[in-house]
Design an enzyme around this catalytic site. Structure first.
Site, mmCIF file in Angstrom:
data_model
loop_
_atom_site.group_PDB
_atom_site.id
_atom_site.type_symbol
_atom_site.label_atom_id
_atom_site.label_comp_id
_atom_site.label_asym_id
_atom_site.label_seq_id
_atom_site.Cartn_x
_atom_site.Cartn_y
_atom_site.Cartn_z
ATOM 1 C CE1 TYR A 35 0.642 0.188 4.437
ATOM 2 C CE2 TYR A 35 -1.635 -0.433 4.781
ATOM 3 C CZ TYR A 35 -0.389 -0.139 5.287
ATOM 4 O OH TYR A 35 -0.205 -0.164 6.637
ATOM 5 C CD GLU A 36 -0.548 5.104 1.969
ATOM 6 O OE1 GLU A 36 -0.653 5.879 0.995
ATOM 7 O OE2 GLU A 36 -1.437 5.011 2.839
ATOM 8 N N GLY A 37 1.499 2.919 -2.626
ATOM 9 C CA GLY A 37 2.420 2.745 -3.751
ATOM 10 C C GLY A 37 3.243 1.496 -3.527
#
Lengths: 619, 619
Positions: free
Chosen positions: A452-454
């Protein structure tokens, strides 16, 4: 709960190590007491760590297993968090630890980011899933503070920072994950300047919950007629319940929870599908004044969120390591190696066995090295504030290092966190696989950090495709220069000197690989870049971590030499010796990998590009 | 079940690849049709794979998620397995796939181990937790077949092989895990020659369940007055229900389930605490005729069990890889790299993105390479049978290779399985973390493989402390010689030749490190050995896997060249190209690590030994 361990605190942190980083290695004291940190001294900062740790152990830690076992439930369209979460949310808001670095204008205490990073680690480590709720509210507040109108700030910041309201980031859609530019959520401008929002967002952490009076969603959407791709995205403030100008709540804003996910870990954190405007009644306000700058705004938020993921990584890994250490000191098994064939020899704690020590030292080196990198990054953020307006060149240098290090902290911090958890399980043996001990949950929780978050490949591409080229490559040059200067200065050091050759060699291999990648860009061999990006990020992370560990070791040697030669200093002496051995281990076992990676990338192997897609398997 | 995927089969295997290994690369056909495999031909063996795969997908696969979600429950002192398990158990017994390699004297079909290893993979991959029950019954039967008296064989083998009864291995006790010699379970000889068993065993897989009429426990215990340590342990046959000489069941044998564990994965497999003789009513028979040889007997069983763990590893990893491949072919996200800045470019399946291809190829290379190693090992077992009695020298060579390769298959197979599962999750992105897809379960299931049946450090110590020295080091010399001869023979090969330098370099680095370790033994630097053992095992495994992948690539090149140059051969051509690229990837990305590991071990770093125990952390 049927499990007797379910409401025990298992969280462990090493405050001595945290304080060493802050006050000894990174000399935070030098910037405390001066603008913009005039209200802070070493004692105050130190006290914050002590008290946050106490809070983490007493309030959050006992809920970590509870949250994992019971998870969240969706009932009547609302999400209910695990028992005890709402009480902890209120207590955290009251204690205010989360706001130590928030501007006093908005109710915070204006502390340095370097301190906040460790506060965040203590909260995340004690209960990763829980801490995501206030963490996301905090993140949403930061974006509004940066880009919102005065009215938006006055309306939203007090309840977001104050812990009355939750917050989210709504980016991902069913067909737009890493490819966020494909978002289909729409915004239609109304006559009053507000927008009608319509669309579905998925994987929204804290998308709904029962702990706060309202939730402020920051939603990426495309205004009708805006260009395709990321350039046509705008960011909207979309509260779950509509808010009047006086801050009171007006009623439903047509944001519905479609479902919640069942996951491998972080079960206490509700991961929601959110439907905006199913009944054409979802109203959002544009964040700030300008359309189509949503991605840039979101990226500001992402920076903080990405650092926070690295912090989650080290937080969980650190407690996994310290729990494994506890277990290894306690668990007796087998004789010492000096008596390995004597069945009557006394059994020893497994911490005395070579392979267990190897695992413990590897975990220690990685945890402490990554933590040092995070504090270094946070201090660069602080130095930007210190120099902003007075010395632009210095401010630019520090901002450049922030930009460069964010993807390292996020990706290396998360990848290695999973490795450390794996090793912690292995240290326990069979006990590590069962739920009576905390490490299997840490391992499950930690797996999401690389996604997550890239995803970590997105981080790697951010590093090699954007960050290396920023300021004409100056950020990287300055980073390499800092490392080279350190090697130069200390290569004759009596205890640490021998390891500096490893760091020097790694730094050169890294520089050479950066040049090689540049030629790929220049000679039209673009597809080689994503193929090599993850390895490059790992190389650069190892150089950064190795450098900071060795820097700590040089300092530890000095400090140890100055200790009184008696029992009163035994604890400090052991601590400094630990720093030296961790640095030595990393230098001898991990840094050589950098040259190896450079060699592998030097082969410019194209197998993964050249293999026909049909040739992966016969299915 | 609330989860709609819960009773779907998600298992995937690549039968073309399995048949390539068996019939093309390892030329199983050459030993089929002759003693002791006179009843078998290529068609029969091939049909067994087809039918086992069908069975695995239809019967076992749909129960894999069910077993994970519902787990086992302990009620009224008995263990109840997940819904559907009992029916699957009966169907498997009826189908008989598990017994393909069992001696026809005991109801089996006398097939080669090389075929059985792949049958085992298909059963394990479809449902790891389920397959442990019949797998352990099979293992117990093998030990009784090898060491039991004629009466024991007649009494126990038919129901164990026939699927009426279950079986277990009872080694671990609360204070005796890796240190099995510390076992405290006792056996007191009775006047009738049988023994009274008393003690507690933990982590007993399949320790109780509701699928079989009886369960035969093989229990390590110490006869009163026997020496301490492993040399005083004997192995006992302890059925859950007492058995009369005519095979009928007599009643309780005082074996009680204390509890079952809650685990990270393999939830469908009951992991039990077993109390033997709580009421002084537990009767066991000595296996065979002699006391104090239990460890040697158990080791025979462990060999099979350790290979089976490696098979579990490749089985799960393979399905994780193939599911990730399916997903990557289906999931569209982002434009191709040729249009990466064009938001209007068509979205492509993620299998077209370089980093996804890199992950897929790495998974493919590891899965296929480790599978090749397993089949090679199993074939060595078969060749022992072929040559036993007629050519002792050849039989010894093959037995030596079996002994040498077992720890590699167990440890490398399990460590890499976890890595492959991690990579499969990363290939899915966020979807990989949620329970709608199978890979998060694979990852949780796989974590135990590095721990049970001897932790991977136990494997590494078995390799460097025992196996390298066997036959005066001849096993290792023959292994190194086989690799060197392959390099020598093919270094001029037009497509594979360039990769052979990597293999040659790795082989030399391995040989050098083996010599270095020998000097540690000889010069009293024993503690360096366990410190280096895991790395050495990884080095040797990489050499073995790289060798077999390159051997497959040489063959694939030949086979591809002989194909008709038209559409009819497209599938075969793609298959052979896949073999070449997987070998190339492994040679270029993994084999260089062997030299790197040798370099690291060459530093002889003692940090992990030298760090004071108090210096790991300040707690």
């Amino acid at each position: 709960m049927s499990n007797p361990q379910a409401s025990q605190n298992r969280y462990r942190a090493d405050l001595r190590e945290m304080k060493f980083l802050l006050f000894e290695q990174f000399r935070l004291g030098e910037i405390l007491g001066h603008a913009p940190f005039e209200a802070w001294g070493v004692d105050e900062a130190s006290m914050v760590l002590d008290e946050t740790y106490k809070f983490a152990c007493e309030v959050l830690g006992p809920l970590n297993t509870v949250g994992d076992r019971s998870g969240c439930r969706l009932e009547g369209g609302r999400v209910y968090t695990p028992e005890g979460f709402k009480d902890a949310w209120n207590k955290l808001a009251e204690a205010g630890w989360r706001n130590v670095s928030v501007n006093p204008e908005w109710g915070g205490q204006g502390a340095p980011h370097a301190l906040y990073a460790l506060v965040e680690e203590l909260l995340s480590g004690a209960n990763t899933a829980f801490n995501m709720y206030p963490g996301l509210a905090h993140g949403a507040a930061e974006v509004i503070q940066l880009f919102g109108s005065q009215r938006q700030k006055s309306l939203y910041l007090p309840p977001l920072y104050g812990g009355q309201w939750g917050g989210t980031m709504c980016l991902t859609e069913p067909h737009a994950g890493s490819d966020v530019g494909s978002s289909r959520t729409t915004a239609k401008k109304l006559d009053d300047g507000r927008y009608l929002i319509r669309g579905t967002k998925i994987f929204i952490s804290g998308g709904d919950h029962d702990m706060a009076d309202n939730i402020v969603h920051l939603v990426l959407a495309r205004v009708e007629g805006a260009p395709p791709g990321t350039k046509g995205l705008s960011l909207f403030v979309v509260p779950r319940l509509r808010v009047k100008d006086d801050g009171t709540i007006e009623g439903s804003n047509d944001v519905a929870v479609g479902s919640i996910e069942h996951k491998m870990g972080i079960n206490g954190s509700a991961t929601c599908v959110l439907n905006f405007g199913e009944n054409d009644g979802c109203i959002g306000e544009l964040l700030g004044e300008v359309e189509n700058v949503g991605m840039a705004q979101m990226f500001k938020m992402m920076n903080g969120a990405r650092i926070a993921v690295g912090v989650q990584g080290v937080a969980v890994a650190s407690s996994a390591f310290l729990n494994a250490l506890d277990y290894a000191r306690d668990r007796k098994q087998g004789p010492s190696i000096d008596h390995w064939k004597d069945p009557t020899a006394p059994r020893v704690p497994i911490v005395e066995h070579a392979d267990v020590r190897r695992m413990l030292l590897e975990m220690k080196a990685k945890v402490e090295g990554i933590r040092a990198l995070i504090v270094k990054l946070a201090l660069h953020q602080d130095m930007v504030h210190v120099h902003q307006g007075s010395d632009d060149q210095k401010a630019q240098y520090h901002q450049g290092q922030v930009d460069l290090l964010v993807p390292l902290v996020k990706a290396y911090g998360s990848d290695q966190a999973f490795r450390v958890c794996e090793m912690a399980i292995q240290t326990y043996g069979g006990a590590g696989y069962i739920k009576d001990y905390p490490v299997e949950q840490y391992c499950r929780d930690a797996k999401i950090f690389s996604i997550y978050e890239g995803t970590n490949h997105i981080q790697a591409m951010d590093l090699v495709g954007r960050k290396l080229a920023q300021r004409g490559g100056q950020n990287l040059q300055e980073f390499l220069g800092d490392v080279a200067a350190f090697v130069q200065k200390h290569q004759g050091h009596p205890t640490v000197g021998p390891y500096l050759a490893e760091l020097g060699g790694a730094q050169e291999a890294l520089a050479g690989t950066a040049m090689r990648m540049l030629t790929w860009f220049q000679t039209g061999r673009m597809p080689m870049v994503p193929l090599a990006a993850n390895r490059f990020l790992e190389m650069m992370s190892a150089v950064a971590v190795g450098w900071l560990l060795l820097e700590g070791a040089v300092l530890a040697a000095e400090k140890a030499a100055a200790l009184p030669n008696d029992e009163s200093a035994a604890k400090d002496r052991a601590f400094y010796e630990g720093k030296r051995h961790a640095a030595a281990y990393y230098a001898r076992h991990v840094l050589p990998e950098v040259r190896f990676h450079a060699e592998v990338l030097g082969r410019e192997d194209r197998s993964a590009l050249d293999i026909p897609t049909d040739a992966f398997a016969t299915l």
